[in-house]
Design an enzyme around this catalytic site. Structure first.
Site, PDB file in Angstrom:
ATOM      1  N   GLU A 162      -5.686  -8.127  -0.728  1.00  0.00           N
ATOM      2  CA  GLU A 162      -6.433  -7.807   0.500  1.00  0.00           C
ATOM      3  C   GLU A 162      -7.859  -7.463   0.094  1.00  0.00           C
ATOM      4  O   GLU A 162      -8.074  -6.565  -0.728  1.00  0.00           O
ATOM      5  CB  GLU A 162      -5.831  -6.626   1.272  1.00  0.00           C
ATOM      6  N   GLU A 165       0.815  -1.223   0.000  1.00  0.00           N
ATOM      7  CA  GLU A 165       0.000   0.000   0.000  1.00  0.00           C
ATOM      8  C   GLU A 165       0.849   1.273   0.000  1.00  0.00           C
ATOM      9  O   GLU A 165       0.594   2.212   0.763  1.00  0.00           O
ATOM     10  CB  GLU A 165      -0.975   0.005   1.183  1.00  0.00           C
TER      11      GLU A 165
END
Length: 526
Positions: free
Chosen positions: A326, A208
């Site tokens: 995710e 991320e």
């Protein structure tokens, strides 16, 4: 893992590719006037999207809350084995058929230095952990993670630290894990009790990095340049590994620019681009919540277009895929509750629609990892005396055990409803797969209606049904029904139905996910 789920954003870029794959929904059926009462689901086993990669049934563990410590690893528990891993957790994970397991993060990865977690446990340092504001004991590190993967039958998938870490640290982690012998790091691993290489195949180039909450956050170009040098060193160390680049974890303004930049820099080294999405029902709007994964499908198609663009500018022949590494529902439990979200039936239905999306896009989505596995926004919850299974466990278990083979194009013609952002959402969300070795057809159907039973005809356009179909239904008394220790309000109910001819007529109950497994008798020649 972002600290908070992001709001939905429905992009319109690359609209032309939205219909490359997935269910074809009749526009006539979507009209509000005279919509048909019976949904027609047409399938042809020769109209295939792509091979379903078992890695779409992966999972994720992070050094966060009780996921690892007190979840998979609890040496003080009478339920632990000689290595400290919970035996009951191992068995529950095996039944979930987890194919690939991502570790150590998540946000944690951007501050983790792998050398802290190898060697004698009593010598491992205790570190201040900045992502989740705790103390990391490092009692579970690389070797313990790989051991757990072997116990549950999953491929290890390691996310390197491209936040506070260096190129050398990433490269040396690959060498420690995968070099057989002859180097200082291979000998170090052997001295730790692992003379044979771990042969870790899947490696993520950070986590991320598009998020401002991430340690070492960079803009797209700075991340891509940094990740490119790490990727070169890692693949030069072991050319057999597969690398996953950081794609979007937020979907606000400019998210396509991030992905385009990353792909343009890493197109010769990355094998996947990672996408993250957490959905929520803060507004308590069940119809819109049930439609939320339509945004997920749109994003997949946009990123597929960006991949095609990047591939047009490289000589490499190996494809780049999407790793949705995710995904989950998450909005009720944050750090103050250890992210121990309690799930209900509507959450389980959303998970089933996520999985439908992955199956419908099997040609491009080749890995997916539910976040996370135990206790922390997880399908499995532990107590001192045992464990219990959350509602979201069951759709993933059914898909992972049975939905394999080749994804099929699905034509859906039936009633639909409106939301604030969608003119027509089919009540029945459908995916299908065909296993040619057994002539088995697997049909997955989520009924998005809270109140209405939805009648349907499943029509085989090539081959006829025969024998008995196995029907597995995930449902409960109402959409807010939750499980808890000793009480399973949401579970799988299984039955059989006689089938014959070219169609199955079935009544899909309100707020349900149903899997139908049926045998086909195929003609000898087309």
């Amino acid at each position: 893992m972002a600290r908070k789920p992001q709001p939905h954003f429905l992009p319109i870029l690359f609209f032309i590719i939205f219909f490359v794959s997935g269910p074809i929904v009749s526009l006539e059926a979507q009209s509000q006037a005279g919509k048909p009462q019976v949904t027609r689901i047409k399938l042809d086993v020769e109209r295939q999207v792509g091979e379903i990669d078992p890695k779409i049934y992966g999972n994720f563990i992070e050094h966060l809350g009780r996921c690892i410590y007190g979840g998979i690893y609890d040496p003080a528990s009478p339920l632990a084995n000689e290595k400290g891993f919970r035996r009951d957790v191992i068995e529950a994970v095996k039944k979930l058929k987890v194919t690939v397991l991502r570790w150590p993060g998540g946000n944690f990865a951007s501050g983790y230095h792998w050398r802290d977690g190898v060697g004698p446990r009593e010598l491992r340092p205790r570190r201040l952990e900045l992502a989740w504001k705790t103390i990391e004991t490092n009692q579970v590190g690389t070797n313990e993670f790989v051991e757990f993967c072997r116990l549950v039958g999953a491929e290890p998938y390691i996310c390197v630290n491209l936040g506070t870490g260096s190129w050398d640290e990433a490269r040396e982690w690959v060498e420690y894990c995968n070099t057989e012998k002859g180097t200082t790091l291979a000998e170090l691993r052997a001295s730790h009790g692992y003379p044979q290489p771990h042969r870790v195949k899947y490696w993520a180039l950070g986590n991320e990095m598009d998020g401002s909450w991430q340690m070492g956050h960079r803009n797209a170009e700075d991340y891509a340049k940094f990740a490119l040098e790490a990727a070169k060193l890692m693949k030069w160390t072991d050319p057999s590994i597969k690398l996953v680049a950081c794609g979007s974890s937020t979907f606000g303004r400019g998210w396509t620019d991030w992905n385009r930049t990353v792909l343009n820099y890493l197109r010769d080294y990355a094998d996947y681009i990672a996408i993250h999405t957490y959905l929520n029902n803060r507004r308590n709007d069940f119809p819109s919540f049930m439609a939320a994964t339509l945004d997920v499908e749109d994003r997949i198609k946009i990123i597929e277009g960006l991949i095609l663009e990047a591939m047009s500018q490289t000589r490499r022949r190996e494809p780049i895929y999407i790793a949705y590494d995710e995904y989950n529902v998450w909005y009720r439990a944050f750090e103050d509750k250890g992210l121990e979200e309690t799930y209900n039936l509507e959450d389980a239905l959303v998970i089933a629609t996520f999985l439908n999306v992955f199956v419908r896009n099997a040609h491009i989505v080749k890995m997916a990892n539910m976040a996370q596995l135990v206790n922390v926004i997880a399908p499995i919850r532990t107590t001192e005396k045992g464990l219990w299974l959350q509602t979201i466990y069951y759709p993933l278990m059914l898909f992972a055990n049975y939905c394999h083979g080749r994804s099929l194009q699905v034509y859906v013609d039936g009633p639909a409803y409106k939301t604030e952002t969608r003119a027509a959402v089919p009540y029945l969300d459908v995916s299908a797969a065909f296993r040619p070795e057994t002539n088995e057809l697997i049909i997955n159907v989520v009924n998005r209606s809270e109140k209405e039973t939805m009648p349907a005809e499943i029509i085989s356009q090539w081959g006829e049904f025969e024998g008995k179909a196995i029907v597995a239904e995930v449902n409960g008394p109402d959409i807010k029904a939750e499980n808890e220790p000793g009480v399973e309000k949401v579970r799988v109910n299984q039955s059989e139905i006689e089938i014959k001819g070219d169609r199955i007529r079935y009544q899909f109950p309100p707020h349900s996910y149903t899997m139908i497994r049926a045998k086909l008798r195929l003609p000898a020649l087309r």
